[in-house]
Design an enzyme around this catalytic site. Structure first.
Site, PDB file in Angstrom:
ATOM      1  N   ALA A   1       0.825  -1.221   0.000  1.00 47.86           N
ATOM      2  CA  ALA A   1       0.000   0.000   0.000  1.00 47.86           C
ATOM      3  C   ALA A   1       0.855   1.265   0.000  1.00 47.86           C
ATOM      4  CB  ALA A   1      -0.940  -0.016   1.202  1.00 47.86           C
ATOM      5  N   HIS A   2       0.188   2.403  -0.051  1.00 47.54           N
ATOM      6  CA  HIS A   2       0.890   3.676  -0.204  1.00 47.54           C
ATOM      7  C   HIS A   2       1.754   4.001   1.000  1.00 47.54           C
ATOM      8  CE1 HIS A   2      -2.882   4.616   1.798  1.00 47.54           C
ATOM      9  NE2 HIS A   2      -2.418   5.768   2.170  1.00 47.54           N
TER      10      HIS A   2
END
Lengths: 329, 329, 329
Positions: B236-237
């Site tokens: 994820a980011h």
């Protein structure tokens, strides 16, 4: 490059400090970047803001940060998101609206200012709303309907007859309208049930990279307005997802299950088929929902139980584990 | 087709036996193929080697196999990997380096001996290092930087501004730089936070088929040198993955979590956001990491605990299960 | 638009009622659509059928529904699947069999009536059987063999040397033949083992959207006849899947594991490597298989145990949870 004054003007925000401050982007406080704008979401972050290298912040009324230039907004994080949009980079540059290599069926209809990238394929009878962007290699098959202001990224597949609303964003590699997993046993073998339904996605939905949303068997799989679906999520055939739901990465929902509104399923949750999950249910990561959920609240576990119960069970199991460990020692 | 002598010469290995032996490929001992070369990784495998149909083996010093031709290397499996490279087949043949159907922006720069397949799309300002291969249909958006000797497979998407190092291999369908799952609530609805960051991937990283690595919100998501990411993994980011990590299939790591070096997450592991996992941590499959991990070691469970504890808990639970079963009987 | 009489004639079914009834599609009883044909799978559904707006049903012999037109078949659901095929829509229309933008290597061979969509890429030495359809943007690399009557959807990648049988359906974005996750440690770093094997898929297999099936290290990864693989499933290198298996969404099978025939793995199941799972095993969702399974039956749990045992354990744990909850109150 914008100045703080430019930003204040564009968003109509009250400015305290230096309007000529050059701002080259937005950042989080922990990113600690010079020439950037950040925000103070909670009072407890004010100190970190003050001691950071960041020159300017969006703050709540009365929340000015000593020694920093500030813009004022009731919702600093939301305002920061609006500012961030001013700094969004180009993704794929092309000098023409419709790239010459795009294959657009003559019987497809495109709204005003539609942009289509190289090697995109638009099928017969497809309709694309004004200002929507279809990136390189995306494939919209026959009769797909896309609303206005949508963004369809590279390698997205939208299969025949699926309908997407306005402002829908589909990240790269997502598949909308693949055949549902529907088979019938005949003479001891699995035979495919043709999946004749479609997928209907409402306005303001976002779908993550490589997520898959299967078409309905005979009718529609549907996703409600404002729902956000993360990467690698699986939504099976005839599932009905309500409005403003959050389906976090790698979650899977089995066929014909109905989710209410504002349902939040954290990462890697599994939901079995033909269930009803009421509105305002939150389920923690890795959990399994195997029965109807009739009461709003927060749940966790395999299978789920109310989160307070689940926490006590985990604590109790950990105690058992330690005990077993000591006994073993 | 090579002879065993050819192979010994190319790798500079000591040969015992018939240099004229024709070798058409490499195999594992259990594959038991004639005209192939295999390896004896452990002494206990010598007997199976001797009784197999395989004519030749790479063995440790002093590990010759009776009745078989042998090459000698301190690390037989590693040597076998080097030999295997001699037999790698072509993947997509084309007579020209840059296929005429590739769309390469005039402002992209390509290093020496770069090969680009049909319908690949290279955006404005992208830079591709020497000897890198971009296979059919891969899309590199604006300003993507690709190092030397990389292989980007079909249907890979690398979104704008992402940076990949040297010798990076990306399997088909992987998405690098999709938007992170970042939304802010305003008037009861989720609004998208523009994801302005990018993904920075160091040298010698491999990324599996249909894996997704989201771009950072304002800064970078990063993957360290030598890390290998398997199929359908979600990063994820703003996650930061260290060096030489192994992230096995279908594992998911939530936003802003930091992994040290040599972290091994087996299949289907889930990691919540904003955590710190120290170096030299191994976690067994299906586990959940929901707290910081401060001490190297092996862990398992939902949530994780030290593996010894976890094993005792499972044994104890199984005993309870059997008991419950008998009570029920 | 067909009439009920048309349908009866095409399938050779006994008709009771109005042969001129216009039928525009098939549906489930709960879909409750006028001008549609549905089926009565079980006697208990007869009442819902009778009170629905649906004008016609396929029923078992002796199962006529009062006031509705009926077609008779021993297996109503199967017959309904056959009827559904009559209503299947077009997916991507094109006036020519081979779209002019498809890149087909001159040394590839295409059978009779093969259809290839825009921007599909067919590699050197590939062979495509009669009547197979390769949709827009699909990529078949060198020497891929595809049988007859296959459907390969958009954005599918089939890498070099993989072999698919007859009537194989591959949903969008699936990757067949990506490199297995094979590395060997040398001087403290992971080095890639070239993956020289392939994937061999038998007849009548279906593979779901964005699923990944890795090629074997030196030999083949294989999937047996009639097996159905759902979206986002991971089949690792050298796995051998038997016939008529069902692998439900997001399930992962680690390297070199062998499944027998008629193995059913529900959603999000994890299977570790180098295991043998015998035929006629069913495993419930989210379970983990970490040991050989030698006896047919139904299993569940992390790790799995016989389902009856597992259910009692869960019940017992829930009781503990409630107790802990009350104690805590």
């Amino acid at each position: 490059m914008l100045t703080l004054g430019d930003i204040a003007q564009r968003l109509g925000l009250e400015l305290h400090g230096d309007p000529d401050l050059p701002i080259e982007g937005v950042c989080g406080i922990s990113d600690d970047l010079p020439q950037h704008l950040s925000f103070v979401g909670r009072p407890k972050h004010a100190r970190a803001a003050r001691t950071s290298a960041i020159p300017a912040f969006i703050v709540r009324p009365g929340g000015l940060v000593d020694g920093k230039s500030c813009l004022v907004h009731d919702e600093p994080e939301y305002a920061c998101a609006l500012v961030a949009a001013l700094f969004a980079p180009t993704q794929y540059s092309q000098d023409v609206a419709i790239h010459p290599t795009a294959v657009v069926d003559p019987q497809a209809t495109l709204g005003a200012e539609v942009r289509i990238g190289p090697y995109a394929v638009i099928g017969r009878g497809a309709r694309i709303g004004a200002r929507s962007v279809v990136h390189a290699t995306a494939v919209l098959m026959d009769r797909v309907v896309l609303g206005e202001d949508c963004v369809i990224h590279a390698h997205v597949t939208v299969r025949e007859d699926c309908v997407l609303g306005h402002r829908v964003v589909v990240q790269p590699g997502a598949v909308i309208g693949g055949d549902g997993y529907g088979f019938v046993v005949h003479e001891g073998r699995h035979h495919k049930i043709p999946q004749l339904g479609n997928v209907v996605i409402a306005d303001d939905v976002e779908i993550g990279a490589n997520a898959t949303i299967d078409r309905g068997r005979f009718t529609a799989t549907s996703v409600g307005r404002g729902t956000k679906i993360d990467n690698l999520v699986m939504v099976a055939h005839n599932v009905q997802v309500g409005e403003d739901c959050l389906l976090v990465s790698q979650t899977g929902i089995s066929g014909s299950t109905k989710l209410g509104d504002r349902v939040v399923l954290a990462g890697q949750v599994g939901v079995t088929g033909h269930l009803e999950i009421c509105s305002d249910v939150t389920v923690l990561g890795k959990s399994v929902i195997a029965k109807h959920v009739l009461h709003p609240g927060t749940y966790a576990g395999i299978p789920i139980r109310p989160v307070a119960q689940w926490k006590k069970t985990v604590a109790w199991l950990n105690a058992q584990a330690k005990q077993a460990d000591e006994d073993g020692a």
